[in-house]
Design a protein around this motif. Sequence first.
Motif, PDB file in Angstrom:
ATOM      1  N   THR A  60       7.752  -5.727  -0.428  1.00  0.00           N
ATOM      2  CA  THR A  60       7.916  -4.467   0.279  1.00  0.00           C
ATOM      3  C   THR A  60       6.521  -4.118   0.798  1.00  0.00           C
ATOM      4  OG1 THR A  60       9.598  -3.841  -1.323  1.00  0.00           O
ATOM      5  CG2 THR A  60       8.748  -2.107   0.090  1.00  0.00           C
ATOM      6  N   PRO A  61       6.213  -4.558   2.025  1.00  0.00           N
ATOM      7  CA  PRO A  61       4.832  -4.455   2.500  1.00  0.00           C
ATOM      8  C   PRO A  61       4.368  -3.046   2.837  1.00  0.00           C
ATOM      9  CG  PRO A  61       6.214  -5.369   4.212  1.00  0.00           C
ATOM     10  CD  PRO A  61       7.075  -5.221   2.980  1.00  0.00           C
ATOM     11  N   GLU A  62       5.281  -2.143   3.138  1.00  0.00           N
ATOM     12  CA  GLU A  62       4.944  -0.782   3.521  1.00  0.00           C
ATOM     13  C   GLU A  62       3.955  -0.790   4.682  1.00  0.00           C
ATOM     14  OE1 GLU A  62       5.533   3.319   3.569  1.00  0.00           O
ATOM     15  OE2 GLU A  62       6.684   1.601   3.032  1.00  0.00           O
ATOM     16  N   ARG A  63       2.745  -0.354   4.511  1.00  0.00           N
ATOM     17  CA  ARG A  63       1.827  -0.146   5.630  1.00  0.00           C
ATOM     18  C   ARG A  63       0.848  -1.294   5.871  1.00  0.00           C
ATOM     19  NH1 ARG A  63       4.601   3.838   6.210  1.00  0.00           N
ATOM     20  NH2 ARG A  63       4.110   6.031   6.287  1.00  0.00           N
ATOM     21  N   TYR A 113      -0.050  -3.320  -4.956  1.00  0.00           N
ATOM     22  CA  TYR A 113      -1.443  -3.415  -4.516  1.00  0.00           C
ATOM     23  C   TYR A 113      -1.647  -2.541  -3.288  1.00  0.00           C
ATOM     24  CZ  TYR A 113      -1.470  -7.544  -7.468  1.00  0.00           C
ATOM     25  OH  TYR A 113      -1.354  -8.400  -8.539  1.00  0.00           O
ATOM     26  N   ASN A 114      -2.803  -1.907  -3.226  1.00  0.00           N
ATOM     27  CA  ASN A 114      -3.172  -1.140  -2.047  1.00  0.00           C
ATOM     28  C   ASN A 114      -4.045  -1.950  -1.099  1.00  0.00           C
ATOM     29  OD1 ASN A 114      -1.800   1.331  -2.516  1.00  0.00           O
ATOM     30  ND2 ASN A 114      -3.274   1.780  -4.115  1.00  0.00           N
ATOM     31  N   SER A 115      -4.429  -3.134  -1.505  1.00  0.00           N
ATOM     32  CA  SER A 115      -5.274  -4.006  -0.692  1.00  0.00           C
ATOM     33  C   SER A 115      -4.470  -5.202  -0.188  1.00  0.00           C
ATOM     34  CB  SER A 115      -6.457  -4.506  -1.533  1.00  0.00           C
ATOM     35  OG  SER A 115      -7.098  -5.575  -0.893  1.00  0.00           O
ATOM     36  N   PRO A 153       0.795  -1.222   0.000  1.00  0.00           N
ATOM     37  CA  PRO A 153       0.000   0.000   0.000  1.00  0.00           C
ATOM     38  C   PRO A 153       0.832   1.279   0.000  1.00  0.00           C
ATOM     39  CG  PRO A 153      -0.894  -1.572   1.559  1.00  0.00           C
ATOM     40  CD  PRO A 153       0.400  -2.137   1.067  1.00  0.00           C
ATOM     41  N   ASN A 154       0.372   2.206  -0.790  1.00  0.00           N
ATOM     42  CA  ASN A 154       0.898   3.572  -0.873  1.00  0.00           C
ATOM     43  C   ASN A 154       2.237   3.704  -1.596  1.00  0.00           C
ATOM     44  OD1 ASN A 154      -1.319   4.753   0.476  1.00  0.00           O
ATOM     45  ND2 ASN A 154      -0.458   4.083   2.417  1.00  0.00           N
ATOM     46  N   TYR A 211      10.285  13.012   0.675  1.00  0.00           N
ATOM     47  CA  TYR A 211      10.552  11.619   0.332  1.00  0.00           C
ATOM     48  C   TYR A 211      11.340  11.429  -0.957  1.00  0.00           C
ATOM     49  CZ  TYR A 211       6.964  10.875   3.850  1.00  0.00           C
ATOM     50  OH  TYR A 211       6.250  10.877   5.015  1.00  0.00           O
ATOM     51  N   GLY A 212      11.620  12.514  -1.678  1.00  0.00           N
ATOM     52  CA  GLY A 212      12.358  12.420  -2.932  1.00  0.00           C
ATOM     53  C   GLY A 212      11.414  12.304  -4.119  1.00  0.00           C
ATOM     54  N   SER A 213      12.005  12.365  -5.302  1.00  0.00           N
ATOM     55  CA  SER A 213      11.196  12.354  -6.519  1.00  0.00           C
ATOM     56  C   SER A 213      11.244  11.021  -7.270  1.00  0.00           C
ATOM     57  CB  SER A 213      11.649  13.485  -7.445  1.00  0.00           C
ATOM     58  OG  SER A 213      13.014  13.314  -7.777  1.00  0.00           O
ATOM     59  N   THR A 214      11.953  10.039  -6.733  1.00  0.00           N
ATOM     60  CA  THR A 214      12.017   8.722  -7.365  1.00  0.00           C
ATOM     61  C   THR A 214      10.661   8.045  -7.252  1.00  0.00           C
ATOM     62  OG1 THR A 214      14.356   8.517  -6.803  1.00  0.00           O
ATOM     63  CG2 THR A 214      13.189   6.489  -7.364  1.00  0.00           C
ATOM     64  N   THR A 215      10.120   7.609  -8.380  1.00  0.00           N
ATOM     65  CA  THR A 215       8.804   6.975  -8.389  1.00  0.00           C
ATOM     66  C   THR A 215       8.938   5.461  -8.283  1.00  0.00           C
ATOM     67  OG1 THR A 215       8.747   6.702 -10.788  1.00  0.00           O
ATOM     68  CG2 THR A 215       7.916   8.801  -9.895  1.00  0.00           C
ATOM     69  N   LEU A 216       7.833   4.805  -8.015  1.00  0.00           N
ATOM     70  CA  LEU A 216       7.823   3.343  -7.988  1.00  0.00           C
ATOM     71  C   LEU A 216       8.222   2.799  -9.355  1.00  0.00           C
ATOM     72  CD1 LEU A 216       7.323   0.709  -6.475  1.00  0.00           C
ATOM     73  CD2 LEU A 216       4.907   0.903  -7.097  1.00  0.00           C
ATOM     74  N   TYR A 217       7.767   3.451 -10.419  1.00  0.00           N
ATOM     75  CA  TYR A 217       8.151   3.036 -11.768  1.00  0.00           C
ATOM     76  C   TYR A 217       9.673   3.088 -11.932  1.00  0.00           C
ATOM     77  CZ  TYR A 217       8.639   2.964 -16.826  1.00  0.00           C
ATOM     78  OH  TYR A 217       9.023   2.637 -18.093  1.00  0.00           O
TER      79      TYR A 217
END
Length: 84
Positions: free
Chosen positions: A74-77, A51-53, A10-11, A23-29
Motif C-alpha cells: 500500500t504505497p500511499e504517497r 515505512y515513511n521512507s 508513507p503516512n 478519514y475515520g478512527s481506524t488505525t493502521l494497527y
Amino acid sequence: MKKIWVINGPNLNMLGKREPGVYGSTTLYDVESSIKELGDELKISVECYQYNSEGDIIDKIHAAMDKADAIIITPERILITVTR
C-alpha cells in the motif's frame, strides 16, 4: 506455511490519528490486526511493516525476494518520477 509481507507506505501510520472526522478512527494497527487474523484463519503467516521512507520500502521489497512468498504494498504517497 506460506508467508505474506504487507508493506505500508508513507503516512499510513497516521491512520485514525490525523483528522479522524474526515478519514475515520481506524488505525493502521487495527487494519494490520484484521489482516493477521484473516491470515491465521487461512493458515498464512502475515508480517506487516510501515515505512515513511521510499528507500526503506525498496529495501524491504528486495529482502522479501528470499523471505516471503508474496508481498502486498500500500504505497500511499510514494512519488514516481519518469524521465525520457
